[in-house]
Scaffold this active site. Structure first.
Site, PDB file in Angstrom:
ATOM      1  N   GLU A 103       0.835  -1.230   0.193  1.00 50.72           N
ATOM      2  CA  GLU A 103      -0.050   0.019   0.008  1.00 50.72           C
ATOM      3  C   GLU A 103       0.961   1.201   0.015  1.00 50.72           C
ATOM      4  O   GLU A 103       1.739   1.288   0.958  1.00 50.72           O
ATOM      5  CB  GLU A 103      -0.951  -0.153   1.040  1.00 50.72           C
ATOM      6  CG  GLU A 103      -1.675   1.211   1.314  1.00 50.72           C
ATOM      7  CD  GLU A 103      -2.476   1.797   0.302  1.00 50.72           C
ATOM      8  OE1 GLU A 103      -3.048   1.015  -0.398  1.00 50.72           O
ATOM      9  OE2 GLU A 103      -2.300   2.944  -0.073  1.00 50.72           O
TER      10      GLU A 103
ATOM     11  N   ASP B 134      -5.133  -3.936  -7.684  1.00 53.55           N
ATOM     12  CA  ASP B 134      -6.248  -2.988  -7.639  1.00 53.55           C
ATOM     13  C   ASP B 134      -5.671  -1.621  -7.204  1.00 53.55           C
ATOM     14  O   ASP B 134      -5.936  -1.109  -6.023  1.00 53.55           O
ATOM     15  CB  ASP B 134      -7.383  -3.675  -6.826  1.00 53.55           C
ATOM     16  CG  ASP B 134      -8.793  -2.564  -6.966  1.00 53.55           C
ATOM     17  OD1 ASP B 134      -8.545  -1.478  -7.838  1.00 53.55           O
ATOM     18  OD2 ASP B 134      -9.587  -2.777  -6.130  1.00 53.55           O
TER      19      ASP B 134
HETATM   20  C1  LIG Z   1      -9.269   1.147  -5.052  1.00 61.69           C
HETATM   21  S1  LIG Z   1      -8.185   1.004  -3.742  1.00 61.69           S
HETATM   22  C2  LIG Z   1      -7.952  -0.650  -3.547  1.00 61.69           C
HETATM   23  C3  LIG Z   1      -9.323  -1.411  -3.137  1.00 61.69           C
HETATM   24  C4  LIG Z   1      -9.201  -2.737  -2.573  1.00 61.69           C
HETATM   25  N1  LIG Z   1      -8.928  -3.402  -3.716  1.00 61.69           N
HETATM   26  C5  LIG Z   1     -10.288  -3.018  -1.330  1.00 61.69           C
HETATM   27  O1  LIG Z   1     -10.492  -4.083  -1.452  1.00 61.69           O
HETATM   28  O2  LIG Z   1     -10.645  -2.325  -0.529  1.00 61.69           O
HETATM   29  C6  LIG Z   1      -6.504   1.610  -4.418  1.00 61.69           C
HETATM   30  C7  LIG Z   1      -5.540   1.392  -3.554  1.00 61.69           C
HETATM   31  O3  LIG Z   1      -4.364   1.283  -4.014  1.00 61.69           O
HETATM   32  C8  LIG Z   1      -3.370   2.155  -3.463  1.00 61.69           C
HETATM   33  N2  LIG Z   1      -2.409   2.604  -4.409  1.00 61.69           N
HETATM   34  C9  LIG Z   1      -2.558   3.190  -5.772  1.00 61.69           C
HETATM   35  N3  LIG Z   1      -1.352   3.060  -6.358  1.00 61.69           N
HETATM   36  C10 LIG Z   1      -0.496   2.609  -5.745  1.00 61.69           C
HETATM   37  C11 LIG Z   1       0.748   1.829  -5.911  1.00 61.69           C
HETATM   38  N4  LIG Z   1       1.386   2.359  -7.073  1.00 61.69           N
HETATM   39  N5  LIG Z   1       1.269   1.023  -5.036  1.00 61.69           N
HETATM   40  C12 LIG Z   1       0.610   0.512  -3.912  1.00 61.69           C
HETATM   41  N6  LIG Z   1      -0.484   0.864  -3.664  1.00 61.69           N
HETATM   42  C13 LIG Z   1      -1.366   1.798  -4.448  1.00 61.69           C
HETATM   43  C14 LIG Z   1      -4.176   3.364  -3.214  1.00 61.69           C
HETATM   44  O4  LIG Z   1      -3.601   3.893  -1.902  1.00 61.69           O
HETATM   45  C15 LIG Z   1      -5.510   2.725  -2.478  1.00 61.69           C
HETATM   46  O5  LIG Z   1      -5.395   2.232  -1.195  1.00 61.69           O
END
Ligand SMILES: C[S@@+](CC[C@H](N)C(=O)[O-])C[C@H]1O[C@@H](n2cnc3c(N)ncnc32)[C@H](O)[C@@H]1O
Length: 224
Positions: free
Chosen positions: A92, A143
């Protein structure tokens, strides 16, 4: 209707403002003014894990990397689907999201961060993939964006492009699975998966909660 209440605010490493909101039992994470994640409907976030892990030949001792904690639904579904000797790492990017999942969001998905099989990597999932040993993972489930096309964050382009997929292919065991949540099943991501050496498929998933009627997609690439 009740008004939204702001519970917490934080900055992402790229400077974007994240706001955690609640209205009754509903939670929302807003980033730079748009809704990143809501607790209205967890169907498709969970499906990323159930579909991805279903595609594994062997679950015993599986090592799974999840990209993006969000509200913890994908992680919780992986915990449900995997045996006691599995290891699940969740990468994350935003430290505050991890903190909120240990605090106000913890009960939404059933406190998956407290599962002893779970390890948290705070940082870019791309960095974790690049640092992994060859064949380290049985599954990588992402995701972190809208899906491969169109991206909300250009910084995530490497993950869904040929170079990132080839790196994911390297760190997956033969028979391993690369799964991606996507806003829609449109586009040519299957071709990109195939060009990186994966067998490709797409699975449409209909929401069953409060967003019933809306359909998203899970792309799967299986390493031969
Ligand atoms: C749409 S949410 C994921 C929802 C998750 N599948 C759930 O079950 O709740 C996207 C998440 O990915 C994180 N994120 C975005 N880009 C990222 C990256 N490059 N590496 C790690 N985390 C990332 C965001 O901070 C966010 O917490």
């Amino acid at each position: 209707m009740r008004p939204w209440e702001t519970l917490a605010e934080a900055d992402a490493p790229d400077g974007e403002r994240l706001v955690l909101r609640r209205r009754g039992h509903e939670y929302l994470i807003v980033v730079g003014g748009w809704d990143l994640m809501s607790s209205r409907d967890d169907t498709t976030a969970r499906a990323l894990s159930t579909i991805g892990i279903d595609a594994l030949r062997e679950r015993a001792g599986a090592r799974v990397l999840i990209g993006g904690l969000g509200m913890g639904y994908t992680l919780a579904a992986a915990c449900d689907a995997l045996p006691s000797d599995a290891h699940i790492e969740v990468a994350e990017l935003v430290p505050a999201v991890v903190e909120w999942n240990r605090g106000p969001l913890a009960d939404l998905a059933g406190r998956p961060l407290e599962d002893p099989r779970v390890e948290v990597f705070v940082g870019e999932v791309a960095a974790r993939i690049k640092a992994a040993k060859a064949g380290e993972f049985d599954a990588i489930l992402l995701d972190v964006d809208n899906g491969p096309e169109p991206l909300a964050h250009e910084e995530n382009a490497w993950l869904y492009g040929r170079a990132g997929l080839r790196e994911a292919h390297r760190v997956l065991r033969p028979g391993g699975v690369f799964g991606v949540w996507s806003y829609s099943a449109e586009g040519s991501f299957d071709r990109t998966l195939k060009s990186a050496g994966f067998e490709a498929s797409v699975h449409k998933v209909a929401n069953r909660g409060r967003d019933r009627g809306r359909t998203h997609a899970i792309w799967l690439g299986r390493r031969r």
